[in-house]
Every structure is written in C-alpha cells, then in structure tokens.
Design a protein around this motif. Structure first.
Motif, short mmCIF file in Angstrom:
data_model
loop_
_atom_site.label_atom_id
_atom_site.label_comp_id
_atom_site.label_asym_id
_atom_site.label_seq_id
_atom_site.Cartn_x
_atom_site.Cartn_y
_atom_site.Cartn_z
N SER A 174 -40.08 43.51 -118.66
CA SER A 174 -39.03 42.62 -118.14
C SER A 174 -39.57 42.00 -116.86
N GLY A 175 -38.72 41.22 -116.20
CA GLY A 175 -39.12 40.67 -114.91
C GLY A 175 -39.96 39.41 -115.00
N PRO A 176 -40.53 39.00 -113.85
CA PRO A 176 -41.19 37.69 -113.77
C PRO A 176 -42.48 37.55 -114.57
N PHE A 177 -43.09 38.66 -114.98
CA PHE A 177 -44.39 38.56 -115.66
C PHE A 177 -44.29 38.78 -117.16
N LYS A 178 -43.10 39.01 -117.66
CA LYS A 178 -42.94 39.14 -119.11
C LYS A 178 -43.21 37.77 -119.75
N GLY A 179 -44.08 37.73 -120.73
CA GLY A 179 -44.46 36.47 -121.37
C GLY A 179 -45.65 35.80 -120.72
N CYS A 180 -46.03 36.27 -119.52
CA CYS A 180 -47.20 35.70 -118.83
C CYS A 180 -48.44 36.57 -118.98
N LEU A 181 -48.22 37.88 -119.06
CA LEU A 181 -49.33 38.82 -119.17
C LEU A 181 -49.22 39.64 -120.45
N ASP A 182 -50.37 40.01 -120.99
CA ASP A 182 -50.39 40.98 -122.09
C ASP A 182 -50.30 42.39 -121.54
N GLU A 183 -51.09 42.65 -120.50
CA GLU A 183 -51.06 43.98 -119.90
C GLU A 183 -51.68 43.93 -118.51
N LEU A 184 -51.47 45.00 -117.79
CA LEU A 184 -52.02 45.18 -116.45
C LEU A 184 -52.63 46.58 -116.42
N GLU A 185 -53.90 46.68 -116.01
CA GLU A 185 -54.55 47.98 -115.91
C GLU A 185 -54.92 48.24 -114.46
N ALA A 186 -54.73 49.49 -114.03
CA ALA A 186 -55.03 49.85 -112.65
C ALA A 186 -55.90 51.09 -112.61
N ILE A 187 -56.87 51.08 -111.70
CA ILE A 187 -57.72 52.24 -111.42
C ILE A 187 -57.61 52.50 -109.92
N PHE A 188 -57.40 53.76 -109.55
CA PHE A 188 -57.18 54.11 -108.15
C PHE A 188 -58.37 54.90 -107.60
N PHE A 189 -58.88 54.46 -106.44
CA PHE A 189 -59.90 55.19 -105.71
C PHE A 189 -59.23 55.70 -104.43
N LEU A 190 -58.80 56.95 -104.49
CA LEU A 190 -57.91 57.51 -103.48
C LEU A 190 -58.68 58.27 -102.41
N SER A 191 -58.24 58.10 -101.16
CA SER A 191 -58.71 58.95 -100.06
C SER A 191 -57.47 59.50 -99.36
N GLU A 192 -57.66 60.19 -98.26
CA GLU A 192 -56.53 60.87 -97.63
C GLU A 192 -55.43 59.92 -97.17
N ASN A 193 -55.82 58.79 -96.59
CA ASN A 193 -54.83 57.90 -95.97
C ASN A 193 -54.73 56.52 -96.59
N SER A 194 -55.53 56.24 -97.60
CA SER A 194 -55.48 54.92 -98.22
C SER A 194 -55.95 55.01 -99.66
N VAL A 195 -55.71 53.94 -100.41
CA VAL A 195 -56.16 53.88 -101.80
C VAL A 195 -56.66 52.47 -102.09
N GLU A 196 -57.81 52.40 -102.73
CA GLU A 196 -58.33 51.13 -103.21
C GLU A 196 -57.95 51.00 -104.68
N VAL A 197 -57.36 49.88 -105.03
CA VAL A 197 -56.90 49.65 -106.40
C VAL A 197 -57.77 48.58 -107.04
N LEU A 198 -58.23 48.86 -108.25
CA LEU A 198 -58.90 47.85 -109.05
C LEU A 198 -57.95 47.46 -110.17
N LEU A 199 -57.51 46.21 -110.15
CA LEU A 199 -56.57 45.71 -111.15
C LEU A 199 -57.31 44.85 -112.18
#
Length: 254
Positions: free
Chosen positions: A181-206
């Motif tokens: 639902s929402g603004p991206f329904k019909g615009c995207l097939d899917e969204l994939e995320a990978i998280f590179f986590l540390s103690e105080n922050s996280v880098e996301v690869l979308l």
C-alpha cells in the motif's frame, strides 16, 4: 581398564555436556549469559578445552544451484584444560557479547550455539542450543519505517555475498519488502535491504527494483537495468526522521 579407555575414546560411556542459557531470545550485540554443565562418564577424562561456537547457515550458489552452508560467526573459549572424574559434575559459567552481524532469526535464518569438549583421541561431545535473535533497535526502526510507507516484509534470507559486499563474513542477510500500500505501490516491484550494523549506527544498502513500464521498461527489466543500489547511514538520532529519509531515497531513484 584399557577396554574402558577405548570405549570412552569412541564416545561410549564418555563425558557429556549440556549448555543452559539464561534466556533464549536476544538482540543483535546483546550479552549472552549461561552455564555449561559437564557430567563425567564411566572413566576419568582429561578435557583440553571447552568451547562455544556461534553458528548459522547461508545459501551458496555452485553451478547455478543453491546449497546450504554452515558458517561459524564466532568461537568462545569457556574453559581451559580440566579433568572430569567418573560420574563427576562440573558447572562453568560464561558470558559473551553477540556480534552485531549475527543474523536476525526471521524467515529461513537460524542461529545456534554449539558446545564442545576438546578431548584428545575422542569424538567431541556436542550440544546444540538455538537462539532467537531480534533486530537491533536501529534495524527495527528501519523495519517500522518501511511498514509506515506501506511495505510488507516478504522474505528474509542469508546468501553468499559478492566480494565487494563482504565484510567479516562470506554472506549477507537480505530483507525483501513488497509494496502492499502507500505511495510506492505500483511504482516498485520490491525493495531489498542489507544492514551493516555497528554499535551506534547502521549502513544500509538498498536495492530498488522499479516496476517495468512499457516496452523500454520490460527491456530494462530483462537486462536487470531496472535495479538501483543506494547506500545511506543513520544513527539513533535519525530514527524519528527515518520514514522520510527512506521515502526520499526511494523517490529519488524510482
């Protein structure tokens, strides 16, 4: 006596081990506490080391087929050498911090502790205890932001990573979302995320998989040209604005 020693060396009448955890559910990076109970067998045995191995599985592609592989995330020494007498019991406490890159146990992902006694010329007695790993608060905030934008978590899986994505481990955990639902329904097939986590922050690869539109869109989709990779980093202070940050990143490339 010699016959008993031989039986003990092949695991018959030998020492047994049982690991007991303070709880079964943890968050990435949290401290695990517990005890290892050792019970002696029918003969005195010398144990060189007691260890805990944190283990998971991931999918590795070989000749276009996916195979499940085991990966040791960390190994912890609980005790050095000791001797356990016949029918003797020993209890050894332990604690250690889970690594931040331990997979979350969603989807097909599993994590367990494997306890072993290192005994020379013997089959090591082993004990396996599964853990439930919850997302770190920074990762949980992303999952909630995606939900607020209308995405549904569709699939979670650990897969072998290309070398340029690899950090400490040979795999990454992928979170796949579908726009329900929402603004991206019909615009995207899917969204994939990978998280590179540390103690105080996280880098996301979308990985943003745009929906094909018309012949040019279908052509791009066939060549995997419809996928765009986006990186961004956020910390605890960014959580309130995270839905908007995520929406802006997706909007820019979709």
């Amino acid at each position: 006596m010699l016959f008993k020693k031989l039986l003990s060396s092949i695991g018959i009448g030998a020492a047994t081990v049982d690991t007991k955890l303070a709880k079964a559910q943890y968050v990435q990076g949290e401290t695990v506490e517990g005890i290892v109970d050792i019970r002696g067998g029918s003969i005195e045995q010398h144990i060189d080391e007691i260890y805990l191995a944190l283990v998971t599985t991931y999918l590795r592609e070989i000749d276009d087929k996916k195979h499940e592989e085991k990966a040791v995330l960390a190994r912890y020494k609980v005790s050095g050498s000791l001797t356990i007498g016949p029918n003797e019991t020993k209890t050894i406490p332990f604690q250690f911090a889970l690594p931040y890159d331990v997979p979350v146990t969603l989807g097909s992902s599993r994590v367990w502790l494997q306890t072993g006694l290192d005994i020379k010329m013997a089959l090591d007695p082993q004990d396996r205890d599964h853990l439930a790993i919850e997302p770190h608060p920074l990762v949980a905030a992303f999952l909630e932001a995606a939900r607020q934008l209308g995405f549904r978590l569709h699939h979670v899986q650990c897969e072998q990573a290309p070398r340029y994505w690899q950090r400490r481990l040979p795999f990454v955990q992928e979170f796949e979302f579908k726009p329900a639902s929402g603004p991206f329904k019909g615009c995207l097939d899917e969204l994939e995320a990978i998280f590179f986590l540390s103690e105080n922050s996280v880098e996301v690869l979308l990985e943003i998989d745009r929906k094909a539109r018309g012949l040019s869109g279908l052509f791009a989709e066939a060549l995997d040209m419809d996928e765009t990779f986006v990186r961004f980093t956020y910390g605890t202070g960014d959580i309130p604005a995270l839905p908007q940050l995520l929406a802006d990143a997706i909007q820019k490339y979709s």
